[in-house]
Each structure stands twice: as C-alpha cells, then as structure tokens.
Design an enzyme around this catalytic site. Sequence first.
Site, PDB file in Angstrom:
ATOM      1  N   SER A  95       0.890  -1.170   0.000  1.00 27.02           N
ATOM      2  CA  SER A  95       0.000   0.000   0.000  1.00 27.02           C
ATOM      3  C   SER A  95       0.923   1.213   0.000  1.00 27.02           C
ATOM      4  O   SER A  95       1.359   1.672   1.056  1.00 27.02           O
ATOM      5  CB  SER A  95      -0.888   0.014   1.249  1.00 27.02           C
ATOM      6  OG  SER A  95      -1.698  -1.129   1.290  1.00 27.02           O
ATOM      7  N   LYS A 170      -6.246   2.961  -2.842  1.00 20.70           N
ATOM      8  CA  LYS A 170      -6.038   2.227  -1.589  1.00 20.70           C
ATOM      9  C   LYS A 170      -5.948   3.181  -0.395  1.00 20.70           C
ATOM     10  O   LYS A 170      -6.496   2.913   0.682  1.00 20.70           O
ATOM     11  CB  LYS A 170      -4.763   1.385  -1.708  1.00 20.70           C
ATOM     12  CG  LYS A 170      -4.312   0.705  -0.452  1.00 20.70           C
ATOM     13  CD  LYS A 170      -5.244  -0.402  -0.004  1.00 20.70           C
ATOM     14  CE  LYS A 170      -4.834  -0.925   1.368  1.00 20.70           C
ATOM     15  NZ  LYS A 170      -5.713  -1.986   1.841  1.00 20.70           N
ATOM     16  N   LYS A 239      -0.004   4.997   8.358  1.00 23.53           N
ATOM     17  CA  LYS A 239       0.766   5.322   7.143  1.00 23.53           C
ATOM     18  C   LYS A 239      -0.166   5.552   5.949  1.00 23.53           C
ATOM     19  O   LYS A 239      -0.017   6.515   5.202  1.00 23.53           O
ATOM     20  CB  LYS A 239       1.745   4.158   6.874  1.00 23.53           C
ATOM     21  CG  LYS A 239       2.487   4.145   5.566  1.00 23.53           C
ATOM     22  CD  LYS A 239       1.927   3.201   4.512  1.00 23.53           C
ATOM     23  CE  LYS A 239       1.677   1.784   4.919  1.00 23.53           C
ATOM     24  NZ  LYS A 239       1.126   0.910   3.896  1.00 23.53           N
TER      25      LYS A 239
HETATM   26  P1  NDP Z   1       4.054  -6.653   8.156  1.00 27.18           P
HETATM   27  O1  NDP Z   1       4.482  -5.583   9.049  1.00 27.18           O
HETATM   28  O2  NDP Z   1       3.353  -7.851   8.714  1.00 27.18           O
HETATM   29  O3  NDP Z   1       5.298  -7.235   7.326  1.00 27.18           O
HETATM   30  C1  NDP Z   1       6.180  -6.384   6.672  1.00 27.18           C
HETATM   31  C2  NDP Z   1       7.087  -7.186   5.765  1.00 27.18           C
HETATM   32  O4  NDP Z   1       7.999  -6.293   5.132  1.00 27.18           O
HETATM   33  C3  NDP Z   1       7.937  -8.211   6.509  1.00 27.18           C
HETATM   34  O5  NDP Z   1       8.211  -9.265   5.633  1.00 27.18           O
HETATM   35  C4  NDP Z   1       9.199  -7.410   6.818  1.00 27.18           C
HETATM   36  O6  NDP Z   1      10.354  -8.228   6.973  1.00 27.18           O
HETATM   37  C5  NDP Z   1       9.322  -6.608   5.551  1.00 27.18           C
HETATM   38  N1  NDP Z   1      10.047  -5.355   5.733  1.00 27.18           N
HETATM   39  C6  NDP Z   1       9.774  -4.363   6.611  1.00 27.18           C
HETATM   40  N2  NDP Z   1      10.622  -3.335   6.427  1.00 27.18           N
HETATM   41  C7  NDP Z   1      11.456  -3.704   5.421  1.00 27.18           C
HETATM   42  C8  NDP Z   1      12.541  -3.073   4.790  1.00 27.18           C
HETATM   43  N3  NDP Z   1      12.920  -1.837   5.125  1.00 27.18           N
HETATM   44  N4  NDP Z   1      13.189  -3.730   3.799  1.00 27.18           N
HETATM   45  C9  NDP Z   1      12.807  -4.968   3.444  1.00 27.18           C
HETATM   46  N5  NDP Z   1      11.779  -5.628   4.007  1.00 27.18           N
HETATM   47  C10 NDP Z   1      11.112  -5.001   4.986  1.00 27.18           C
HETATM   48  O7  NDP Z   1       3.176  -5.967   7.018  1.00 27.18           O
HETATM   49  P2  NDP Z   1       1.934  -6.556   6.203  1.00 27.18           P
HETATM   50  O8  NDP Z   1       2.314  -7.815   5.544  1.00 27.18           O
HETATM   51  O9  NDP Z   1       0.711  -6.509   7.048  1.00 27.18           O
HETATM   52  O10 NDP Z   1       1.762  -5.382   5.113  1.00 27.18           O
HETATM   53  C11 NDP Z   1       2.546  -5.298   3.930  1.00 27.18           C
HETATM   54  C12 NDP Z   1       1.893  -4.263   3.031  1.00 27.18           C
HETATM   55  O11 NDP Z   1       0.563  -4.692   2.723  1.00 27.18           O
HETATM   56  C13 NDP Z   1       1.752  -2.880   3.710  1.00 27.18           C
HETATM   57  O12 NDP Z   1       1.934  -1.863   2.769  1.00 27.18           O
HETATM   58  C14 NDP Z   1       0.320  -2.907   4.239  1.00 27.18           C
HETATM   59  O13 NDP Z   1      -0.175  -1.593   4.398  1.00 27.18           O
HETATM   60  C15 NDP Z   1      -0.379  -3.711   3.156  1.00 27.18           C
HETATM   61  N6  NDP Z   1      -1.615  -4.391   3.550  1.00 27.18           N
HETATM   62  C16 NDP Z   1      -1.676  -5.187   4.684  1.00 27.18           C
HETATM   63  C17 NDP Z   1      -2.872  -5.816   5.016  1.00 27.18           C
HETATM   64  C18 NDP Z   1      -3.021  -6.719   6.219  1.00 27.18           C
HETATM   65  O14 NDP Z   1      -4.149  -7.175   6.499  1.00 27.18           O
HETATM   66  N7  NDP Z   1      -1.969  -7.042   6.961  1.00 27.18           N
HETATM   67  C19 NDP Z   1      -4.103  -5.635   4.196  1.00 27.18           C
HETATM   68  C20 NDP Z   1      -3.880  -4.867   2.990  1.00 27.18           C
HETATM   69  C21 NDP Z   1      -2.702  -4.244   2.711  1.00 27.18           C
HETATM   70  P3  NDP Z   1      10.763  -8.876   8.370  1.00 27.18           P
HETATM   71  O15 NDP Z   1      10.155 -10.229   8.379  1.00 27.18           O
HETATM   72  O16 NDP Z   1      12.248  -8.879   8.330  1.00 27.18           O
HETATM   73  O17 NDP Z   1      10.229  -7.970   9.468  1.00 27.18           O
END
Ligand code: NDP
Length: 295
Positions: A95, A170, A239
């Site tokens: 997103s 979104k 965010k």
């Molecule tokens: P999480 O916080 O659960 O996971 C984040 C992921 O990104 C992890 O794999 C993390 O790795 C990785 N990450 C974080 N920072 C970095 C970085 N600087 N460089 C590389 N990898 C990184 O997030 P979500 O999965 O919930 O969300 C992901 C996206 O999807 C977001 O934009 C969110 O807004 C969107 N979204 C989420 C929904 C939900 O229900 N959860 C629904 C719809 C959209 P690590 O394992 O090392 O921490």
Amino acid sequence: MRVAFLGLGAIGTPMAARLASRYDLTVWNRTAERARAFAAEHRAKAAATPGEAVTGAEVVITCLPTSADVERLLAGPDGIVSGLGKGVLFLDCTSGDAATSRSIAARLAPHGVAFADAPVSGGTNGAAAGVLTVMVGGDAEVFQRAVPVLEAFGKRIVHMGPLGAGDAMKAVNNALLGVNILALAEGLTGLVKAGVNPRLALDTLNASSGRSFVSESLIPERVLTGAWPVTFRLALLDKDVGICLDLLRELGIPAPLLERAGELLHQNRVALGEDADYLAPIRRQEQATGVEIRG
Ligand code: NDP
C-alpha cells in the site's frame, strides 16, 4: 512461469502461499528465517538476497510496508535491479504512494521492466482465500499482463488508471476504514454505556444506514468475541491515512474530517506502539470509557 515474491509479512505470506501452488516461486524476506520456513512449508525456493530472488523471474511481486522500502531494495550489488532481466513484469502490492511508485517505474523502465502499483484489500483471511481486491495503477497493457498472476490471490482486480492510481485508491479506502473504526468506537461505547446490549446495537446498525465493513464484519468477529487478533498493524493504517492526506493536500481538496481522523489514529499509534492491531483504538476507547463491547 517463474515468479519472485519479496516481503513475507502478515499479508505477503498468504499471498505468496497461493502463488506457490501455481507457479515456480522464489521468495525473499529481510529476516531470512521467515523465507526458509516458508520454503520448507510450501513448494518454493528461498533466496538469500533480493537480486538472487528475481534472477530468472518473469514476474516480480513486492509487498513491504512502504513504497520507500521497495525503492531502497532496487539498488546495490545484491539489489533487485542486479538480477532483473529484460521484459520482466514488476508488481508492487505494497500500500504505497503514487510519487514513489512513479519514481520506481522510471528507474525500472531503462532495464526494460514494466511496473504497476497493485495494492490489495481484503485482509489476511481474504489473501488466504484468494479473494482480495487488487487496485492496479499502470498502462492498460501492463494491467492485462498482470491480471492472470494477480488472480492467484485476487478476486476483483481493477484497473484504476495510470501509475499511482492504485496507490491513491487504496489510501482513500483505508482513510475511510480508519474513520469507521474511530467512529464506531465512539458510538458503540456510548450505546453500551446508555444500557443498549452491544450485539443488539450492532445487529440494528447492520440493518440500518450507519453500517459499514467495520460494523458488519470486524466488530462482530473480533470485538464482540473478545478475540482481538493482530492481522494488520495500526502503524500501517496510520501510514495509509498519511498517504491519503498528502494526496488531498496536493490536490487542494479540503478534508477536515479525514485530517482529524489522521491525527487521532496517529495519537493511538504513539500510545499503543508499532505492533498494535488496527482495531486496538477500539479497546483503548473501551478502557477510557470503562465499558466493553462484548456479547
Ligand atoms: P508486516 O508488518 O506484517 O510485514 C512487513 C514485511 O515487510 C515483513 O516481511 C518485513 O520483513 C518486511 N520489511 C519491513 N521493512 C522492510 C525493509 N525496510 N526492507 C525490506 N523488508 C522489509 O506488514 P503486512 O504484511 O501486514 O503489510 C505489507 C503491506 O501490505 C503494507 O503496505 C500494508 O499496508 C499492506 N496491507 C496489509 C494488510 C493486512 O491485512 N496485513 C491488508 C492490505 C494491505 P521482516 O520479516 O524482516 O520484518
């Protein structure tokens, strides 16, 4: 077809799991153990670096917290660009924000890589069930190429317009989600304090004009039951509302209601921490008012 998926977070993991059952999938995650565990559980390979993950892939999908996180992964000796081949389709399911999506697309174009922003909605359960809504911004031709891949986890795949249009859609969607969460926390705690049974209040609301996804699904499943699962971090919702407010300001659209909702969500994020769930402001309101929405 070879697909690379980067970002095995709360929603990325079930999305990648659906891709693993259809495609030759390689995953990468910042915390490598998560990628290894995923590969052990699903039909997929774990890569050590972003560059390795995308080497030989025809489609690359990213799902990270912010567009800036995706852009930072592009450069460097182990970065995504080091492994990308000509003709690759790059779909960012983060997103994100439109300006950074356009910047990413411009950096990929000289390498012959087509990019689209493709944020999703529908939550972690929706991802596992393959029924997400996907909001795509990009050229019509890129959209057509993206649809079959996105169908692995998406049910409604919509071409919103040019690059960044998916991000805009979104962000506005999630700002409205934030408003509904905050408004229901206030309204329902008030009704309970006034002596109305919480389930009856919700049932009546859901048969009336004030209903929303929050009242129809989220509160019955997570608040009334007291389950309070953590599926989407409040920090990420904050965010998203920030992205929406930046967009509206840029366009000169007055948005006092959404600005106030953004302030309140941000205050909740500061009070509740980076790992709190997006419904935690409802619990905070319960604590502040001394009532519980259960039943
Ligand atoms: P999480 O916080 O659960 O996971 C984040 C992921 O990104 C992890 O794999 C993390 O790795 C990785 N990450 C974080 N920072 C970095 C970085 N600087 N460089 C590389 N990898 C990184 O997030 P979500 O999965 O919930 O969300 C992901 C996206 O999807 C977001 O934009 C969110 O807004 C969107 N979204 C989420 C929904 C939900 O229900 N959860 C629904 C719809 C959209 P690590 O394992 O090392 O921490």
